[in-house]
Scaffold this motif. Structure first.
Motif, PDB file in Angstrom:
ATOM      1  N   SER A   1       1.719  -9.861   4.035  1.00  0.00           N
ATOM      2  CA  SER A   1       1.993  -8.313   4.101  1.00  0.00           C
ATOM      3  C   SER A   1       2.863  -8.194   5.044  1.00  0.00           C
ATOM      4  O   SER A   1       3.516  -7.285   5.266  1.00  0.00           O
TER       5      SER A   1
ATOM      6  N   LYS B   1       1.886  -6.567   8.351  1.00  0.00           N
ATOM      7  CA  LYS B   1       1.413  -4.890   8.344  1.00  0.00           C
ATOM      8  C   LYS B   1       0.073  -5.060   8.417  1.00  0.00           C
ATOM      9  O   LYS B   1      -0.816  -5.942   7.939  1.00  0.00           O
TER      10      LYS B   1
ATOM     11  N   TYR C   1      -1.955  -3.390   6.429  1.00  0.00           N
ATOM     12  CA  TYR C   1      -2.060  -3.359   4.959  1.00  0.00           C
ATOM     13  C   TYR C   1      -1.389  -3.880   4.263  1.00  0.00           C
ATOM     14  O   TYR C   1      -0.465  -4.556   4.451  1.00  0.00           O
TER      15      TYR C   1
ATOM     16  N   THR D   1       0.481  -4.223   0.224  1.00  0.00           N
ATOM     17  CA  THR D   1       0.892  -3.436  -1.125  1.00  0.00           C
ATOM     18  C   THR D   1       0.713  -4.199  -2.325  1.00  0.00           C
ATOM     19  O   THR D   1       0.481  -5.665  -2.265  1.00  0.00           O
TER      20      THR D   1
ATOM     21  N   GLU E   1      -4.432   4.434   2.182  1.00  0.00           N
ATOM     22  CA  GLU E   1      -3.447   5.670   1.935  1.00  0.00           C
ATOM     23  C   GLU E   1      -2.677   5.269   0.819  1.00  0.00           C
ATOM     24  O   GLU E   1      -2.743   4.206   0.377  1.00  0.00           O
ATOM     25  N   GLN E   2      -2.092   6.377   0.246  1.00  0.00           N
ATOM     26  CA  GLN E   2      -1.105   6.173  -0.915  1.00  0.00           C
ATOM     27  C   GLN E   2       0.311   6.616  -0.021  1.00  0.00           C
ATOM     28  O   GLN E   2       0.491   7.880   0.251  1.00  0.00           O
ATOM     29  N   ASP E   3       1.384   5.839  -0.282  1.00  0.00           N
ATOM     30  CA  ASP E   3       2.640   5.945   0.312  1.00  0.00           C
ATOM     31  C   ASP E   3       3.330   6.539  -0.694  1.00  0.00           C
ATOM     32  O   ASP E   3       3.439   5.816  -1.995  1.00  0.00           O
ATOM     33  N   SER E   4       4.330   7.144  -0.387  1.00  0.00           N
ATOM     34  CA  SER E   4       5.364   7.696  -1.708  1.00  0.00           C
ATOM     35  C   SER E   4       6.326   6.530  -2.238  1.00  0.00           C
ATOM     36  O   SER E   4       6.519   6.776  -3.352  1.00  0.00           O
ATOM     37  N   GLU E   5       6.586   5.788  -1.213  1.00  0.00           N
ATOM     38  CA  GLU E   5       7.545   4.704  -1.540  1.00  0.00           C
ATOM     39  C   GLU E   5       6.761   3.327  -2.019  1.00  0.00           C
ATOM     40  O   GLU E   5       7.020   2.827  -3.312  1.00  0.00           O
ATOM     41  N   GLU E   6       5.827   3.011  -0.991  1.00  0.00           N
ATOM     42  CA  GLU E   6       4.991   1.861  -1.518  1.00  0.00           C
ATOM     43  C   GLU E   6       4.047   1.839  -2.264  1.00  0.00           C
ATOM     44  O   GLU E   6       3.359   0.748  -2.703  1.00  0.00           O
TER      45      GLU E   6
ATOM     46  N   LEU F   1      -1.730   1.760  -0.265  1.00  0.00           N
ATOM     47  CA  LEU F   1      -1.742   0.594   0.540  1.00  0.00           C
ATOM     48  C   LEU F   1      -3.308   0.224   0.979  1.00  0.00           C
ATOM     49  O   LEU F   1      -4.172   0.967   1.086  1.00  0.00           O
TER      50      LEU F   1
ATOM     51  N   ASP G   1      -6.426  -1.541   2.531  1.00  0.00           N
ATOM     52  CA  ASP G   1      -6.865  -2.284   3.952  1.00  0.00           C
ATOM     53  C   ASP G   1      -7.540  -3.465   3.857  1.00  0.00           C
ATOM     54  O   ASP G   1      -8.768  -3.450   3.588  1.00  0.00           O
TER      55      ASP G   1
END
Length: 645
Positions: free
Chosen positions: A593, A596, A598, A600, A625-630, A633, A635
């Motif tokens: 990762s 990080k 988290y 992806t 969570e959900q990232d707009s770019e990645e 995410l 855990d």
């Protein structure tokens, strides 16, 4: 004839040219080293946001930059110093503080003092910086027991060995055509350049290509000028630059190790997940079948006519010979599969498997008891219609058969309840196998004789038992098979526990190979069988070496001339080995990762996980969570805490 004066003038002119050439060469390497070393030092300053140097000797002369560099490289605070020294004594204090720190780290500085740095003696300054480079960049390099320069050279030789046009023999002339640098890049990142399209004669273009790619894609600063490396390579400057490649690609090697560890862990999780899904599906199917047979019996009570009831009896007997045996086999398979799942989870220190309510073994046992009761009730109902059966023979046979079946059931239950240390389980399996020997004598002796007497008396049903000789013989053989399979599985798991780099699939391959060549089911291999097994796995040795290996393993097996299953697998594991624990897996996830909290989907793809392992891992990783770019995410820390004990 040349006069003495002319010869003297000629000799003087020759010595003057020699001194001039030597001075020119000294100035040449000083210039190259000064540029390279200053760029190397500036990379340290720039990381800390300090203005880079433009003139090496001048910028170090007041000691300020030298102290700043020592604080960065040593990760310490050297305390107060003269930030804007104007007097020579202030500069001397700064330089002395820096030199004292260098010596405190065990670095030996010879022939250099504060005045040499303040007076901008470039040659001595370059020698000091080279000592720092050796300590902080090159000394830590190690390859196959070789350190520093020799280790770096060996690393370069090993990485470039497959490339025919590259021969790394030193840190000067071996690098002038740029091919060695390009080969190092291509060896680790073939996606960045096509080595085989390079022209060996285009040394400037090759070198510039390597410089540009290394700086843009690998974060390696361009410490050298193309012309300097291609026309007048300086050994120390080249070593300083090439060492950056070693550190960059060593980090990549660690990333590959992390990815491999995550992949190994994902393989274990995937195999357990697949086995648990298979277990639940098999239990549901068996429960449905048991339900259906009871419904069928409830809708078909015993007939009134002798012929019809005899037909129903024959149908029940057929059920016991066919369908019920399938149920017995399936139930035994479910029990064995559940035990194998738990053993594998315990081997890898993972949490035990807890099946959903309705497909637990206790649920299966309850339904099995109900089916057995329904079968017994049906058998009694049919037998109630038949009065020409001799009670003595029926009771005699039933007593022995029921006792025999209880013994088998006890052994089957004992197999299903195996738990604890693998070695303890193996001891219990050996004891259970010993208990089957008197059962075999009972089965083929007294019980077989009673069976023949009942057949002679035309006794086809028995109210006192639901077991026929064929049933018990089948179940006995099944128990023997289960014990044998359990023995092999436990030995496999013992070896698996001790392994560190061998996958579960590879261990299963070793086991199946052993079983295939164990022709007489003796659980050991003769010399010929052992050699054939190794050959099937692609391993061959000269005959004298093969004999020595077989004798050694036979001795370890404590068998006269034979190799046991455990020693065979351990020998194979010695060749290729792998394991996974919680700390290693967490470290591996952190590496994949990029440290990080988290991971992806792109991280998992770049780790080169197998498609099936990756999909299995994604379905079980909790979403942070959900990232707009990645995107999503995952855990992985929460996931690992839920998996490991």
């Amino acid at each position: 004839m040349t006069s003495v004066l002319e010869r003297s003038r000629s000799f003087g002119h020759s010595r003057s040219n020699s001194r001039s050439q030597s001075f020119s060469e000294d100035r040449q390497w000083e210039t190259v080293q000064a540029k390279t070393f200053m760029k190397w030092l500036n990379t340290k300053l720039e990381v800390s946001g300090i203005e880079p140097m433009s003139d090496l000797a001048r910028d170090l002369s007041n000691g300020v930059r030298l102290i700043q560099l020592m604080e960065i490289m040593g990760d310490v605070n050297l305390g107060r110093y003269n930030v804007n020294p104007r007097m020579r004594v202030q500069k001397a204090e700064n330089v002395t503080k820096a030199l004292d720190f260098i010596r405190s780290r065990g670095i030996v500085l010879t022939n250099i003092g504060p005045e040499d740095i303040m007076d901008q003696n470039l040659k001595l300054i370059l020698g000091m910086i080279w000592t720092l480079i050796l300590r902080f960049t090159i000394a830590e390099i190690s390859e196959e027991g070789l350190q520093a320069k020799e280790g770096l050279l060996l690393w370069c030789q090993r990485k470039t060995a497959p490339y025919e046009d590259v021969s790394v023999e030193n840190f000067t002339s071996s690098w002038v055509d740029g091919l060695a640098l390009c080969a190092l890049i291509h060896c680790h990142r073939p996606d960045l350049l096509d080595y085989y399209t390079l022209d060996p004669t285009e040394r400037f273009a090759n070198t510039k290509l390597a410089f540009d790619i290394a700086e843009e894609h690998l974060g390696i600063p361009q410490l050298l000028d193309v012309e300097d490396l291609c026309t007048r390579p300086d050994e120390r400057s080249t070593m300083t630059y090439v060492a950056s490649y070693f550190h960059a690609f060593s980090s990549m090697d660690r990333q590959e190790t992390n990815a491999r560890r995550v992949a190994a862990f994902a393989d274990v999780i995937a195999s357990v997940w697949q086995a648990s899904n298979r277990y639940e599906a098999k239990v549901r199917a068996l429960l449905w079948s048991l339900e259906q047979i009871q419904i069928e019996w409830s809708k078909s009570p015993p007939a009134d006519s002798y012929a019809d009831v005899k037909l129903q009896g024959a149908q029940l007997a057929e059920h016991k010979k066919t369908t019920k045996r399938d149920y017995v086999s399936e139930k035994a398979d479910c029990t064995a599969l559940f035990g194998n799942i738990q053993t594998k989870l315990k081997t890898y220190k993972l949490r035990p498997y807890d099946p959903p309510i309705g497909v637990r073994l206790v649920d299966l046992d309850e339904k099995w008891v109900m089916m057995a009761e329904a079968e017994a009730n049906r058998s009694r109902a049919i037998n109630a219609r038949i009065r020409d059966i001799k009670e003595f023979l029926r009771k005699s046979f039933a007593e022995v058969a029921n006792t025999f079946e209880r013994s088998l059931s006890r052994i089957t239950v004992a197999i299903g309840e195996l738990d604890g240390r693998l070695e303890s389980q193996l001891t219990i399996v050996n004891e259970l196998q010993a208990e089957t020997e008197p059962l075999a004598q009972l089965l083929h002796g007294e019980l077989h004789a009673l069976e023949n007497e009942c057949l002679d008396a035309n006794i086809e049903e028995n109210d006192y038992t639901i077991f026929s000789f064929d049933d018990l013989e089948f179940e006995f053989e099944l128990v023997q098979l289960n014990l044998k399979n359990k023995f092999a599985f436990l030995e496999n798991q013992i070896v698996s526990r001790e392994a560190s780099n061998v996958t579960p699939d590879k261990l299963e391959e070793f086991e199946s190979t052993f079983r295939y060549f164990d022709r007489d089911d003796s659980n050991c291999l003769s010399y010929g069988e052992f050699g054939a097994a190794l050959a099937s796995l692609g391993i061959t040795y000269p005959e004298d070496e093969m004999i020595e290996i077989h004798e050694l393993l036979a001795k370890e097996s404590e068998l006269d001339g034979y190799v046991s299953f455990r020693e065979f697998v351990r020998y194979m594991v010695d060749i290729m080995e792998d394991t996974t624990d919680k700390d290693q897996v967490r470290e591996a996830f952190e590496g994949v990762s990029g440290n990080k909290p988290y991971v992806t989907e792109l991280d998992l793809k770049l780790a080169s996980l197998g498609g099936q392992s990756m999909e299995s891992l994604k379905t079980q990783l909790p979403v942070l969570e959900q990232d707009s770019e990645e995107g999503l995410l995952y855990d992985y820390n929460k996931f690992l805490d839920s998996q490991f004990i």
